[in-house]
Design a protein around this motif. Structure first.
Motif, PDB file in Angstrom:
ATOM      1  N   ILE A 257      18.030 -44.102  42.822  1.00 37.19           N
ATOM      2  CA  ILE A 257      17.004 -44.252  41.667  1.00 37.19           C
ATOM      3  C   ILE A 257      17.476 -43.923  40.188  1.00 37.19           C
ATOM      4  O   ILE A 257      17.074 -44.496  39.503  1.00 37.19           O
ATOM      5  CB  ILE A 257      15.715 -43.423  42.338  1.00 37.19           C
ATOM      6  CG1 ILE A 257      14.942 -43.919  43.434  1.00 37.19           C
ATOM      7  CG2 ILE A 257      14.588 -43.328  41.413  1.00 37.19           C
ATOM      8  CD1 ILE A 257      14.048 -43.263  44.197  1.00 37.19           C
ATOM      9  N   GLU A 258      18.210 -42.882  40.196  1.00 36.19           N
ATOM     10  CA  GLU A 258      18.641 -42.290  38.976  1.00 36.19           C
ATOM     11  C   GLU A 258      19.327 -43.305  38.322  1.00 36.19           C
ATOM     12  O   GLU A 258      19.291 -43.653  37.270  1.00 36.19           O
ATOM     13  CB  GLU A 258      19.339 -41.186  39.104  1.00 36.19           C
ATOM     14  CG  GLU A 258      20.007 -40.625  37.998  1.00 36.19           C
ATOM     15  CD  GLU A 258      18.943 -39.851  37.096  1.00 36.19           C
ATOM     16  OE1 GLU A 258      19.054 -39.665  36.002  1.00 36.19           O
ATOM     17  OE2 GLU A 258      18.370 -38.831  37.923  1.00 36.19           O
ATOM     18  N   ALA A 259      20.212 -44.278  38.957  1.00 36.92           N
ATOM     19  CA  ALA A 259      20.999 -45.299  38.506  1.00 36.92           C
ATOM     20  C   ALA A 259      19.989 -46.456  38.169  1.00 36.92           C
ATOM     21  O   ALA A 259      20.371 -47.122  37.074  1.00 36.92           O
ATOM     22  CB  ALA A 259      21.893 -45.839  39.562  1.00 36.92           C
ATOM     23  N   MET A 260      18.910 -46.714  38.962  1.00 36.39           N
ATOM     24  CA  MET A 260      18.239 -47.741  38.623  1.00 36.39           C
ATOM     25  C   MET A 260      17.332 -47.514  37.779  1.00 36.39           C
ATOM     26  O   MET A 260      16.732 -48.461  36.794  1.00 36.39           O
ATOM     27  CB  MET A 260      17.190 -48.134  40.007  1.00 36.39           C
ATOM     28  CG  MET A 260      17.870 -48.637  41.197  1.00 36.39           C
ATOM     29  SD  MET A 260      17.117 -48.357  42.731  1.00 36.39           S
ATOM     30  CE  MET A 260      16.004 -49.953  42.482  1.00 36.39           C
ATOM     31  N   LEU A 261      16.990 -46.260  37.155  1.00 34.34           N
ATOM     32  CA  LEU A 261      16.165 -45.843  36.062  1.00 34.34           C
ATOM     33  C   LEU A 261      17.106 -45.511  34.650  1.00 34.34           C
ATOM     34  O   LEU A 261      16.406 -45.091  33.661  1.00 34.34           O
ATOM     35  CB  LEU A 261      15.476 -44.826  36.380  1.00 34.34           C
ATOM     36  CG  LEU A 261      14.306 -44.881  37.530  1.00 34.34           C
ATOM     37  CD1 LEU A 261      13.645 -43.545  37.683  1.00 34.34           C
ATOM     38  CD2 LEU A 261      13.357 -45.728  37.124  1.00 34.34           C
ATOM     39  N   SER A 262      18.162 -46.142  34.952  1.00 34.95           N
ATOM     40  CA  SER A 262      19.061 -45.979  33.427  1.00 34.95           C
ATOM     41  C   SER A 262      18.377 -46.758  32.454  1.00 34.95           C
ATOM     42  O   SER A 262      17.828 -47.800  32.610  1.00 34.95           O
ATOM     43  CB  SER A 262      20.288 -46.557  33.737  1.00 34.95           C
ATOM     44  OG  SER A 262      21.095 -46.770  32.502  1.00 34.95           O
ATOM     45  N   PRO A 263      18.356 -46.337  31.290  1.00 33.14           N
ATOM     46  CA  PRO A 263      17.735 -46.743  30.234  1.00 33.14           C
ATOM     47  C   PRO A 263      18.479 -48.092  29.271  1.00 33.14           C
ATOM     48  O   PRO A 263      17.924 -49.087  28.814  1.00 33.14           O
ATOM     49  CB  PRO A 263      17.667 -45.571  29.016  1.00 33.14           C
ATOM     50  CG  PRO A 263      18.741 -44.833  29.393  1.00 33.14           C
ATOM     51  CD  PRO A 263      18.794 -44.676  30.874  1.00 33.14           C
ATOM     52  N   ASP A 264      19.582 -47.992  29.846  1.00 33.06           N
ATOM     53  CA  ASP A 264      20.343 -49.136  29.524  1.00 33.06           C
ATOM     54  C   ASP A 264      20.620 -50.178  30.644  1.00 33.06           C
ATOM     55  O   ASP A 264      21.306 -49.993  31.741  1.00 33.06           O
ATOM     56  CB  ASP A 264      21.913 -48.957  29.162  1.00 33.06           C
ATOM     57  CG  ASP A 264      22.823 -49.902  28.431  1.00 33.06           C
ATOM     58  OD1 ASP A 264      22.529 -50.970  28.813  1.00 33.06           O
ATOM     59  OD2 ASP A 264      23.888 -49.651  28.208  1.00 33.06           O
ATOM     60  N   PRO A 265      20.168 -51.492  30.600  1.00 35.00           N
ATOM     61  CA  PRO A 265      19.996 -52.328  31.551  1.00 35.00           C
ATOM     62  C   PRO A 265      21.301 -52.591  32.190  1.00 35.00           C
ATOM     63  O   PRO A 265      21.398 -52.865  33.300  1.00 35.00           O
ATOM     64  CB  PRO A 265      19.471 -53.645  30.999  1.00 35.00           C
ATOM     65  CG  PRO A 265      18.655 -53.142  29.707  1.00 35.00           C
ATOM     66  CD  PRO A 265      19.514 -52.016  29.312  1.00 35.00           C
ATOM     67  N   ALA A 266      22.297 -52.530  31.209  1.00 39.93           N
ATOM     68  CA  ALA A 266      23.845 -52.868  31.934  1.00 39.93           C
ATOM     69  C   ALA A 266      24.192 -51.928  32.740  1.00 39.93           C
ATOM     70  O   ALA A 266      25.276 -52.057  33.562  1.00 39.93           O
ATOM     71  CB  ALA A 266      24.745 -53.046  30.645  1.00 39.93           C
TER      72      ALA A 266
END
Length: 282
Positions: A257-266
């Motif tokens: 979830i932490e990775a999925m919520l990254s502010p940078d789409p890339a």
């Protein structure tokens, strides 16, 4: 605020369905949905109509077109037993009913006081697989939220595709994307809506929305904190300004979830990568 009375299913549609029973499911802000039993099975009948302006919100015309747009998309995706058309107030569609529980309802026990928010990874995987299956067709959903992830013993159905983008839409039913339920918007979607009034659904934004859906279903917390009475503009600005809330979900799911919520789409995993991580963590 619900309308004073729900719209009935148009006579021409009723004659085709020949229902033995029907139940009102939803009647609010431009949409009425009926659960219809027929000799051929169970169907959802959706009616769209314009939203009238009130002191609380502006009037909207696109809601009248949404059922027709969704029907066209479902047929494009070769979904069976789907029909759509026009009625006096807007558009309608009929599609198979999906039995099951929403992600948010299914994970309610994990939000109880004193409970450890460690949901079943298999259920999370089933949701991710439904999103990845849509993405594999080249379509972005544009409105992923827990209520649109219906989980049953047979897997997860990803419903409500009226805002999806990825192929040709009949011009008579198309309209601009103005964002979705803000609780699940990614920063880039919120920023675009604030700056231009519209945005473009993307696969990466869907992954963010899935992460926000998993997070709120497990914990009861929105991905970004803002007051309950905040207007949509303020909600979106809070999402743009960030950061997202600390992810207090344990194990593989929390890290994902932490990775999925990254502010940078890339920096976000793809939906296929989400499936892979959840599969390996089971």
């Amino acid at each position: 605020m619900a309308d004073a009375a729900p719209y009935e299913i148009p006579t021409s549609v009723l004659e085709t369905l020949a229902p033995s029973a029907r139940r009102l499911v939803l009647n609010r802000r431009g949409s009425t949905v009926w659960d219809v039993e027929t000799r051929h099975g169970r169907f959802a009948a959706k009616l769209g109509y314009p939203i009238k302006a009130t002191s609380e919100w502006e009037g909207q015309e696109w809601t009248a077109l949404a059922p027709g747009r969704e029907g066209a998309i479902l047929q494009h995706l070769n979904r069976k037993h789907v029909s759509y058309g026009d009625w006096e107030h807007g558009t309608w569609n009929v599609q198979p009913w999906h039995r099951g529980n929403s992600l948010y309802d299914l994970w309610q026990p994990h939000r109880a006081e004193g409970a450890s928010p460690e949901p079943d990874l298999g259920e999370a995987l089933s949701c991710a697989e439904a999103v990845a299956a849509l993405h594999a067709t080249g379509w972005a959903h544009g409105d992923i939220q827990p209520a649109h992830l219906i989980i049953s013993h047979g897997g997860t159905a990803l419903i409500d595709l009226a805002l999806a983008q990825g192929g040709a839409i009949p011009a008579a039913y198309d309209f601009s994307y103005r964002g979705c339920l803000v609780h699940y918007e990614s920063p880039e979607i919120s920023r675009s809506v604030l700056e231009t009034g519209t945005a473009t659904p993307t696969l990466a934004a869907d992954v963010y929305a899935l992460g926000a859906s998993l997070f709120i279903s497990a914990t009861g917390l929105r991905h970004v904190a803002y007051p309950d009475d905040a207007g949509r503009k303020d909600q979106r600005q809070a999402i743009v300004d960030g950061p997202h809330q600390p992810v207090n979900v344990h194990g593989v799911l929390g890290k994902l979830i932490e990775a999925m919520l990254s502010p940078d789409p890339a920096d976000r995993p793809t939906s296929a990568e989400v499936c892979k991580e959840l599969s390996s963590g089971r």
